[in-house]
Design a protein around this motif. Structure first.
Motif, PDB file in Angstrom:
ATOM      1  N   ASN A 299      -3.276  -4.361  -6.120  1.00 37.60           N
ATOM      2  CA  ASN A 299      -3.387  -3.311  -6.985  1.00 37.60           C
ATOM      3  C   ASN A 299      -2.715  -3.053  -8.041  1.00 37.60           C
ATOM      4  OD1 ASN A 299      -5.921  -4.280  -6.128  1.00 37.60           O
ATOM      5  ND2 ASN A 299      -6.080  -1.750  -5.145  1.00 37.60           N
TER       6      ASN A 299
ATOM      7  N   ARG B  86       2.433   2.017  -3.648  1.00 35.74           N
ATOM      8  CA  ARG B  86       1.522   2.481  -4.073  1.00 35.74           C
ATOM      9  C   ARG B  86       1.123   3.711  -4.000  1.00 35.74           C
ATOM     10  NH1 ARG B  86      -1.164  -2.410  -3.800  1.00 35.74           N
ATOM     11  NH2 ARG B  86      -2.973  -1.870  -2.057  1.00 35.74           N
TER      12      ARG B  86
ATOM     13  N   LEU C 102       1.499   6.685  -6.303  1.00 36.21           N
ATOM     14  CA  LEU C 102       0.534   7.615  -6.945  1.00 36.21           C
ATOM     15  C   LEU C 102       1.002   9.536  -6.526  1.00 36.21           C
ATOM     16  CD1 LEU C 102      -2.719   5.293  -5.835  1.00 36.21           C
ATOM     17  CD2 LEU C 102      -1.962   5.844  -8.123  1.00 36.21           C
TER      18      LEU C 102
ATOM     19  N   ASP D 246      -8.121  -2.366  -9.134  1.00 38.99           N
ATOM     20  CA  ASP D 246      -8.759  -3.053  -7.900  1.00 38.99           C
ATOM     21  C   ASP D 246      -8.272  -4.956  -8.393  1.00 38.99           C
ATOM     22  OD1 ASP D 246      -8.738  -4.577  -5.487  1.00 38.99           O
ATOM     23  OD2 ASP D 246     -11.192  -3.483  -5.287  1.00 38.99           O
TER      24      ASP D 246
ATOM     25  N   GLU E 166       0.837  -1.262   0.479  1.00 37.06           N
ATOM     26  CA  GLU E 166       0.234  -0.034   0.047  1.00 37.06           C
ATOM     27  C   GLU E 166       1.152   1.610  -0.095  1.00 37.06           C
ATOM     28  OE1 GLU E 166      -3.352  -1.717   2.463  1.00 37.06           O
ATOM     29  OE2 GLU E 166      -2.246  -0.452   3.523  1.00 37.06           O
TER      30      GLU E 166
ATOM     31  N   GLU F 285      -5.469   4.345  -8.759  1.00 38.31           N
ATOM     32  CA  GLU F 285      -5.452   2.486  -8.253  1.00 38.31           C
ATOM     33  C   GLU F 285      -6.235   1.674  -9.109  1.00 38.31           C
ATOM     34  OE1 GLU F 285      -4.855   1.498  -4.483  1.00 38.31           O
ATOM     35  OE2 GLU F 285      -3.438   2.217  -3.972  1.00 38.31           O
TER      36      GLU F 285
ATOM     37  N   VAL G  61      -1.176   0.420 -10.384  1.00 40.29           N
ATOM     38  CA  VAL G  61      -1.041   2.022 -10.612  1.00 40.29           C
ATOM     39  C   VAL G  61      -0.817   1.778 -11.760  1.00 40.29           C
ATOM     40  CG1 VAL G  61      -0.067   3.480 -10.118  1.00 40.29           C
ATOM     41  CG2 VAL G  61       0.283   1.875  -8.704  1.00 40.29           C
TER      42      VAL G  61
END
Ligand code: BES
Ligand code: MN
Length: 449
Positions: free
Chosen positions: A53, A30, A34, A48, A27, A46, A55
């Motif tokens: 996930n 990401r 991001l 799913d 997490e 993201e 990017v």
């Protein structure tokens, strides 16, 4: 932007995809990506997957502009033991940066991201339609990618994909990878009894470790070739161009062994040279084998079960399902019928090959121009023309991109044998990182013109 600092931040998140207890590292990575991409004016989000996930980011696309899909993966292999410094603290030593993912693939895709930084901080309206995909499940075989590519097919259209997740010879001699091997992943379990049995009964009853090792030994002949009927049936022999490219390599068995830290080639009577076997032929390798008691002290048992983890690497024209069947057939005919044998196939993916005519002559293919620009810019940044070679590793996704999106990939290697990817003390040279970044800056700039 200091690329060392960027990589230090990127590596500090333990994004080990095969380990569910490390989801927070995924997490955090990401979030970092991001933010980085948004700050460059990319629309970043993201997607799913139900696991780790994706990017997905895009700059402002305009009709009529050229387009490129940039792929990398932010997940890493488990760090394992034996590190000289903390695997998630990027550590510089003798011009190299050590850390898990420093090369595979945070370093590799980091060169792309740094180039995007250089370009977009200067010109927010840079005239190239760029789509960035950063995957979090590559090291576990990209289980969500086929579905993602199908669902987002229209959004992902581009002239070709570009990826920096392969090997070059060294920091001076860059390789454009023209082929990646496919892969079959399987587990084999032999069961001989309901439970472990006191080895005082030894000699009288079958031992699954002995049977498993016999079976495993039967999978190769003395020249190191895979001894499974049908295994080589569809193997395509390398073309003259490919053989000529391999001859340009400064390859020497001893140097090769030293660079990867191995002691000996697979066999003295090898059917193929080291370079041929790793670039042009399929393999069957044991990744792990276990059974019985391996703890401290003595435990006198005849175990009830034994396991092996096996992977095959496949070359162009081999069909992974056909290979699975050959293996199943061989196991079932060879194993002692009194044992319970279970085989589970975990992953099946075919090899990827960039068609030779697209590399050499087919000017109508969208990738032809990309390759010419890549050649020029590799030569101007690294001082040498690139070599075109097939590689021994696998990135199953590249084949899926071709099958689903009909798109070819330019695979440029900014890792090298010295980097020890997947092992302890993984590293990348600072020089490679900096030149990789410069390469991508020039490549994308030329591409946009
Ligand atoms: N970057 C590697 C693949 C690679 C390395 C290709 C060197 C060519 C040269 C990638 O991250 C990787 O390790 N892939 C796995 C795929 C597997 C888990 C399905 C591999 O090759 O083992
Ligand atoms: Mn890897």
């Amino acid at each position: 932007m200091d690329i060392k600092q960027f990589l230090a931040d990127y590596v500090s998140f333990p994004s080990v995809s095969c380990n569910r207890t490390k989801v927070t590292g995924m997490e955090a990575t990401r979030k970092f990506l991001l933010e980085f991409l948004s700050q460059l004016g990319f629309q970043a989000r993201e997607v799913d997957t139900g696991l780790h996930n994706i990017v997905l980011a895009k700059n402002k696309h305009k009709k009529g502009q050229r387009s490129v899909l940039m792929y990398g993966h932010y997940d890493v292999q488990p760090e394992g033991d034996g590190w000289s410094s903390d695997p998630f603290t990027l550590t510089e030593k003798n011009g190299r940066l050590y850390g898990r993912g420093a090369s595979d693939n945070k370093g590799g895709n980091g060169t792309m991201l740094a180039a995007l930084y250089d370009i977009f901080t200067e010109n927010e309206k840079f005239p190239l339609n760029i789509t960035v995909i950063l995957e979090g499940e590559e090291e576990i075989g990209s289980p969500s990618m086929a579905t993602f590519l199908k669902e987002y097919r229209n959004e992902l259209q581009a002239d070709f994909a570009i990826v920096a997740d392969t090997w070059s010879i060294d920091d001076e001699n860059i390789v454009i990878t023209t082929g990646l091997r496919g892969i079959v992943v399987l587990e084999l379990k032999l069961k001989s009894a309901e439970h472990d049995i006191h080895s005082g009964y030894g000699g009288s009853i079958i031992n699954p470790i002995r049977e498993l090792t016999k079976l495993c030994t039967s999978f190769h002949d003395e020249r190191g070739k895979v001894n499974i009927p049908g295994f080589y049936d569809d193997v395509e022999v390398p073309s003259d161009f490919e053989l000529a490219q391999t001859r340009k390599l400064p390859f020497n068995d001893n140097k090769f062994l030293k660079s990867i830290g191995a002691k000996k080639l697979s066999t003295d009577k090898a059917a193929y040279s080291a370079i041929e076997s790793l670039r042009f032929y399929p393999t069957l390798e044991f990744n792990g084998i276990c059974g019985g008691y391996i703890g401290k002290g003595v435990k006198t048992i005849i175990p009830s079960e034994a396991f092996a983890k096996i992977t095959c690497r496949l070359v162009p024209n081999q069909d992974c399902e056909k290979i699975e069947n050959c293996i199943r057939e061989a196991v079932l005919t060879r194993v002692d019928k009194n044992l319970e044998a279970s085989l589970s196939f975990e992953k099946c993916s075919n090899a990827y090959n960039l068609p030779l005519n697209m590399i050499l002559s087919d000017q109508t293919s969208p990738i032809y121009r990309g390759l010419r620009i890549a050649e020029q810019e590799i030569e101007s940044v690294f001082g040498n023309k690139p070599l075109y070679l097939r590689d021994g590793g696998s990135i199953p996704l590249i084949r899926t991109v071709k099958d689903v999106l009909g798109m070819e990939s330019i695979l440029i290697g900014f890792s090298s044998a010295e980097d020890r990817i997947h092992a302890a003390d993984e590293s990348i040279s600072v020089r490679m990182l900096e030149r990789g970044r410069e390469f991508f800056r020039r490549f994308l700039t030329k591409l946009s013109q």
